[in-house]
Design an enzyme around this catalytic site. Sequence first.
Site, PDB file in Angstrom:
ATOM      1  N   SER A   1     -38.263 -25.111   5.139  1.00 63.48           N
ATOM      2  CA  SER A   1     -38.314 -25.981   3.965  1.00 63.48           C
ATOM      3  C   SER A   1     -37.323 -27.140   4.023  1.00 63.48           C
ATOM      4  CB  SER A   1     -38.098 -25.102   2.731  1.00 63.48           C
ATOM      5  OG  SER A   1     -38.129 -25.841   1.574  1.00 63.48           O
TER       6      SER A   1
ATOM      7  N   ASP B   1     -43.511 -28.246  -0.686  1.00 59.71           N
ATOM      8  CA  ASP B   1     -43.792 -27.434  -1.875  1.00 59.71           C
ATOM      9  C   ASP B   1     -42.943 -27.861  -3.072  1.00 59.71           C
ATOM     10  OD1 ASP B   1     -41.395 -26.368  -1.004  1.00 59.71           O
ATOM     11  OD2 ASP B   1     -42.126 -24.313  -0.775  1.00 59.71           O
TER      12      ASP B   1
ATOM     13  N   GLU C   1     -38.888 -24.851 -11.114  1.00 61.73           N
ATOM     14  CA  GLU C   1     -37.452 -24.858 -10.887  1.00 61.73           C
ATOM     15  C   GLU C   1     -36.994 -26.308 -11.063  1.00 61.73           C
ATOM     16  OE1 GLU C   1     -36.166 -21.417  -8.002  1.00 61.73           O
ATOM     17  OE2 GLU C   1     -37.287 -22.895  -6.869  1.00 61.73           O
ATOM     18  N   ALA C   2     -35.719 -26.478 -11.425  1.00 66.01           N
ATOM     19  CA  ALA C   2     -35.204 -27.831 -11.660  1.00 66.01           C
ATOM     20  C   ALA C   2     -35.377 -28.711 -10.423  1.00 66.01           C
ATOM     21  CB  ALA C   2     -33.740 -27.755 -12.056  1.00 66.01           C
TER      22      ALA C   2
ATOM     23  N   ARG D   1     -23.710 -18.146  -8.239  1.00 64.07           N
ATOM     24  CA  ARG D   1     -24.531 -17.085  -7.636  1.00 64.07           C
ATOM     25  C   ARG D   1     -24.569 -17.291  -6.116  1.00 64.07           C
ATOM     26  NH1 ARG D   1     -29.109 -19.740  -6.289  1.00 64.07           N
ATOM     27  NH2 ARG D   1     -30.217 -17.886  -5.598  1.00 64.07           N
TER      28      ARG D   1
ATOM     29  N   SER E   1     -26.250 -17.937  -2.725  1.00 67.31           N
ATOM     30  CA  SER E   1     -27.532 -18.521  -2.324  1.00 67.31           C
ATOM     31  C   SER E   1     -28.347 -17.482  -1.562  1.00 67.31           C
ATOM     32  CB  SER E   1     -27.280 -19.731  -1.426  1.00 67.31           C
ATOM     33  OG  SER E   1     -28.430 -20.016  -0.673  1.00 67.31           O
TER      34      SER E   1
ATOM     35  N   THR F   1     -30.692 -18.635   0.536  1.00 67.09           N
ATOM     36  CA  THR F   1     -31.215 -19.349   1.709  1.00 67.09           C
ATOM     37  C   THR F   1     -30.116 -19.933   2.589  1.00 67.09           C
ATOM     38  OG1 THR F   1     -31.363 -21.417   0.465  1.00 67.09           O
ATOM     39  CG2 THR F   1     -33.339 -20.062   0.532  1.00 67.09           C
TER      40      THR F   1
END
Length: 542
Positions: free
Chosen positions: A64, A280, A370-371, A496, A498, A500
């Site tokens: 991505s 995406d 998602e933002a 938090r 991540s 990824t």
Amino acid sequence: MDLDAITKQSALHAKPDGLTLQYGTAGFRTKAEHLDHVMFRMGLLAVLRSKQTKSTIGVMVTASHNPEEDNGVKLVDPLGEMLAASWEEHATCLANAEEQHLPRVLVDISEKAAVDLHQDAFVVIGRDTRPSSEKLSQSVIDGVTVLGGQFHDYGLLTTPQLHYMVFCRNSEGQYGEASVEGYYQKLSSAFVELTKQAFCSGDDHRTLKVDCANGIGALKLAEMKHYFSQGLSVQLFNDGTRGKLNHLCGADFVKSHQKPPQGIEMKANERCCSFDGDADRIVYYYHDADGQFHLIDGDKIATLISSFLKELLLEIGDGLSLGVVQTAYANGSSTRYLEEVMKVPVYCTKTGVKHLHHKAQEFDIGVYFEANGHGTVLFSKAAETKIKQLAKESEDEKRKAAKMLENVIDLFNQTIGDAISDMLVIEAILALKGLTVQQWDALYTDLPNRQLKVKVADRQVISTTDAERQVVKPPGLQEAINDLVKKYRLSRAFVRPSGTEDIVRVYAEADSQENTDSLAYEVSLAVFQLAGGIGERPQRGF
Ligand SMILES: CC(=O)N[C@H]1[C@@H](OP(=O)(O)O)O[C@H](CO)[C@@H](O)[C@@H]1O
Ligand SMILES: [Mg+2]
């Protein structure tokens, strides 16, 4: 299962000793050179999942928005959804098994998941444009083949196109034809039909500049643009002919740096958008006459789409429920606007589309974004049937609204967020409503916000609750965040790990950019001190 053959093949895709990886927010992701064994093993796992579900399973090779040197892989479940959580655990076990344990782990998974090994298996594979992707997808194929699975390699695809293919195949073509051509046809004809109903906005030749992040989105949009050229002309930038994937461009860069990508010519008030590396995600933006940059992110996309859908639902008057799903990263202003002005119920889930997707399935019509611009809209079977019926039977205005909704259903990729599909939906709505990008932007004003990354020795020392808005561990960190947040007006902050990248993410919001930046810095420092920060201490200023 021919365990000897598997062991022999696996030796050609040997796991580096001691390397452990986790199936994260969107599958496995790391440096491409560490992924060969993971790819082979995900080929094996896809076959088991296919046998267990008696359906076609997808494997997408992509990382991505990550840098070009990275790569990754994720499995796609029968309805085009992300892999079920219980199988993520199997994926992690399989990826981390040392060579000699591989056969045992495979047998274990088959037993635990009650896989009928005599069942046929079919796997479809897609990949992005990274230099490493072709070889890695060949390793997936090796895994599929050694377990006796059949496969179809689609080659270069956007991630949402692969999700679409999986659903098409498992719905026996009801969702659409499982080919790239089928995808172009389905979306384009829905777009053309929908925009036909646009009353003359005086802007019949609409143009849009698209930054394709030097990724797969460029290839696919270049192929597709002829299908809808009457309604919209798109001009492609960062199309991969020169620049590096995701480097200083793409949706993730624009969203996180809150500035335009390199390689795009923007004139004042021109509507522009950016895809991410696997197409995406999408965000919009423009420069105003004073040269100020305005970002229109996933939250504002969700707002535009929800208000359009809400109006249509009122017209058909059939009591269908509409809900919006966000994550903790949603700007506070967007949540307030949706709840208080638009009177739409809003829910917050953990980060990662799989969480939003599942929540959105609870409504007749579930809008999730998602933002960062990753999202779509889901229509329940009941809602779809009702809308189709009204489009045939009802009269005048009601029928017109139902017909529009019918096309909207076809235009959304309901398996996953899809930059191309979302772009067409947004362009259709703007055309139908006669809205300019500035008018859209003016729906509400974003609270200043900042995202930072902190490096720690082990990001798993942080655990969270309440849809990731509160830290549970390490002790003292949440209290520290609470004290910092109290110092500012309209403020909010959370941290938090991540899923990824090997970092902890910090998010802060407050009444001014200066206060937001201070808060983000102070929270980063608290993370660094209380959660085992490594390397350079966070610095003030950006
Ligand atoms: C703050 C943020 O944007 N996080 C992204 C990012 O996940 P992390 O777990 O935060 O690394 O990548 C995910 C996959 O693309 C996406 O779903 C998610 O929204
Ligand atoms: Mg992506």
